[in-house]
Design an enzyme around this catalytic site. Structure first.
Site, PDB file in Angstrom:
ATOM      1  N   ASP A  67      62.968  25.040  20.960  1.00 17.00           N
ATOM      2  CA  ASP A  67      63.382  26.350  20.451  1.00 17.00           C
ATOM      3  C   ASP A  67      64.889  26.432  20.240  1.00 17.00           C
ATOM      4  O   ASP A  67      65.639  25.531  20.642  1.00 17.00           O
ATOM      5  CB  ASP A  67      62.918  27.457  21.415  1.00 17.00           C
ATOM      6  CG  ASP A  67      63.228  27.154  22.881  1.00 17.00           C
ATOM      7  OD1 ASP A  67      63.965  26.193  23.152  1.00 17.00           O
ATOM      8  OD2 ASP A  67      62.749  27.895  23.755  1.00 17.00           O
ATOM      9  N   ASP A 136      58.041  35.411  32.924  1.00 14.42           N
ATOM     10  CA  ASP A 136      56.886  36.111  32.335  1.00 14.42           C
ATOM     11  C   ASP A 136      55.850  35.112  31.816  1.00 14.42           C
ATOM     12  O   ASP A 136      54.921  35.489  31.112  1.00 14.42           O
ATOM     13  CB  ASP A 136      57.355  37.057  31.219  1.00 14.42           C
ATOM     14  CG  ASP A 136      58.144  36.331  30.125  1.00 14.42           C
ATOM     15  OD1 ASP A 136      58.261  35.083  30.184  1.00 14.42           O
ATOM     16  OD2 ASP A 136      58.636  37.014  29.203  1.00 14.42           O
ATOM     17  N   HIS A 138      56.530  32.541  29.783  1.00 13.49           N
ATOM     18  CA  HIS A 138      56.804  31.974  28.457  1.00 13.49           C
ATOM     19  C   HIS A 138      57.066  30.479  28.525  1.00 13.49           C
ATOM     20  O   HIS A 138      57.624  29.966  29.491  1.00 13.49           O
ATOM     21  CB  HIS A 138      57.899  32.736  27.700  1.00 13.49           C
ATOM     22  CG  HIS A 138      59.305  32.558  28.178  1.00 13.49           C
ATOM     23  ND1 HIS A 138      60.044  33.589  28.712  1.00 13.49           N
ATOM     24  CD2 HIS A 138      60.127  31.487  28.161  1.00 13.49           C
ATOM     25  CE1 HIS A 138      61.257  33.141  29.005  1.00 13.49           C
ATOM     26  NE2 HIS A 138      61.333  31.872  28.690  1.00 13.49           N
ATOM     27  N   GLU A 143      56.545  34.331  24.048  1.00 12.48           N
ATOM     28  CA  GLU A 143      56.494  35.434  25.009  1.00 12.48           C
ATOM     29  C   GLU A 143      55.066  35.968  25.138  1.00 12.48           C
ATOM     30  O   GLU A 143      54.234  35.744  24.248  1.00 12.48           O
ATOM     31  CB  GLU A 143      57.414  36.566  24.518  1.00 12.48           C
ATOM     32  CG  GLU A 143      58.890  36.181  24.418  1.00 12.48           C
ATOM     33  CD  GLU A 143      59.596  36.189  25.777  1.00 12.48           C
ATOM     34  OE1 GLU A 143      58.936  36.010  26.808  1.00 12.48           O
ATOM     35  OE2 GLU A 143      60.831  36.368  25.787  1.00 12.48           O
TER      36      GLU A 143
HETATM   37  C1  GLP Z   1      64.467  29.702  28.325  1.00 12.83           C
HETATM   38  C2  GLP Z   1      63.872  28.586  27.474  1.00 12.83           C
HETATM   39  C3  GLP Z   1      62.582  28.069  28.064  1.00 12.83           C
HETATM   40  C4  GLP Z   1      62.770  27.791  29.544  1.00 12.83           C
HETATM   41  C5  GLP Z   1      63.110  29.078  30.251  1.00 12.83           C
HETATM   42  C6  GLP Z   1      63.230  28.942  31.763  1.00 12.83           C
HETATM   43  O1  GLP Z   1      63.974  30.945  28.017  1.00 12.83           O
HETATM   44  N1  GLP Z   1      63.637  28.987  26.137  1.00 12.83           N
HETATM   45  O2  GLP Z   1      62.198  26.892  27.372  1.00 12.83           O
HETATM   46  O3  GLP Z   1      61.604  27.246  30.090  1.00 12.83           O
HETATM   47  O4  GLP Z   1      64.349  29.520  29.721  1.00 12.83           O
HETATM   48  O5  GLP Z   1      64.514  28.578  32.104  1.00 12.83           O
HETATM   49  P1  GLP Z   1      64.990  28.115  33.530  1.00 12.83           P
HETATM   50  O6  GLP Z   1      64.575  26.683  33.639  1.00 12.83           O
HETATM   51  O7  GLP Z   1      66.479  28.254  33.461  1.00 12.83           O
HETATM   52  O8  GLP Z   1      64.352  29.003  34.538  1.00 12.83           O
END
Ligand code: GLP
Length: 235
Positions: A67, A136, A138, A143
């Site tokens: 992404d 959440d 995702h 989402e």
């Molecule tokens: C972002 C990314 C996701 C990732 C998420 C969790 O929103 N787009 O791909 O999994 O963060 O991040 P973290 O690993 O910092 O908790």
């Protein structure tokens, strides 16, 4: 689904890196699906170490990322392109021309999504897809919703995601409100999926994703339908 509990974050990172390294050893021309967020940073550090010590060669590897924020230039230090260069690509012997991130600057993000999916298809899909998980549920930026979106598409980020990701920005207002993310097709076509989650705050959503009903309200629950998923968690 193979679920592994790691003793701590370092062990999680080592185990995750070993799984990715095995894919590369098995096929030095592999296509790796990569992720951003704080969780994979330790995994990337391990991969860098293995590369520096001569145990892992990325020279023929191609990568596609999940992404990107909409409207952020790749030179912006909050863009996911910048993150990947900074946390992995600048430190390994990969050809940057073979590393791909969706173009968040595209004027038509749905056309960009179609182009990205066709490109992944032309590569024959990914050999492994690394995933983190949002609070959440995702994955990428898929989402919670009424349906699972198949194509790579534009998304409006949830308030919870904006809040969680604000820690990387000056303040919450600076977090882009929109992004482009691989949809469920590009994620689920991967031959192997590796989800990593670290911290007590992820416990509830990980449990719901792997043991709860498969529902677009918990996007990561779709992984229960894939035949080769490994989840490594520590909390
Ligand atoms: C972002 C990314 C996701 C990732 C998420 C969790 O929103 N787009 O791909 O999994 O963060 O991040 P973290 O690993 O910092 O908790």
């Amino acid at each position: 689904m193979k679920v592994i509990k790691a003793a701590n974050y370092d062990e999680l990172s080592r185990k995750a890196a070993q799984i990715i390294a095995s894919v590369v050893w098995n096929n030095p021309r592999s296509v790796l699906g990569l992720a951003t967020g704080s969780t994979p940073i330790g995994t990337y550090k391990e991969l860098i170490r293995m590369n520096k010590e001569g145990d892992l060669d990325f020279s023929q590897i191609t990568t596609v990322n999940l992404d990107e924020y909409a409207g952020l230039d790749p030179s912006n230090d909050q863009s996911y392109r910048y993150f990947m260069n900074d946390n992995l690509f600048n430190h390994i012997n990969i050809d940057k021309n073979k590393t791909f991130v969706p173009n968040g600057l595209a004027s038509d993000l749905s056309a960009e999504g179609a182009r990205y999916d066709a490109f992944i298809d032309s590569l024959g899909g990914t050999d492994i897809q690394l995933l983190g998980i949002g609070h959440d549920g995702h994955i990428g930026f898929n989402e919670p919703d009424e349906v699972f979106y198949k194509a790579t598409h534009e998304v409006k980020l949830d308030a919870m995601t904006i809040k969680a990701n604000a820690r990387f920005f000056e303040n919450e207002d600076a977090v882009p409100r929109r992004a482009i993310t691989m949809g469920m097709w590009a994620i689920m076509q991967s031959k192997k999926i590796l989800l990593i989650a670290s911290g007590d705050d992820k416990r509830d959503i990980v449990e719901r994703s792997i043991n709860g009903p498969v529902t677009p309200k918990v996007p990561a629950s779709i992984l229960q339908c894939h035949r080769d998923v490994t989840v490594i968690y520590t909390y």
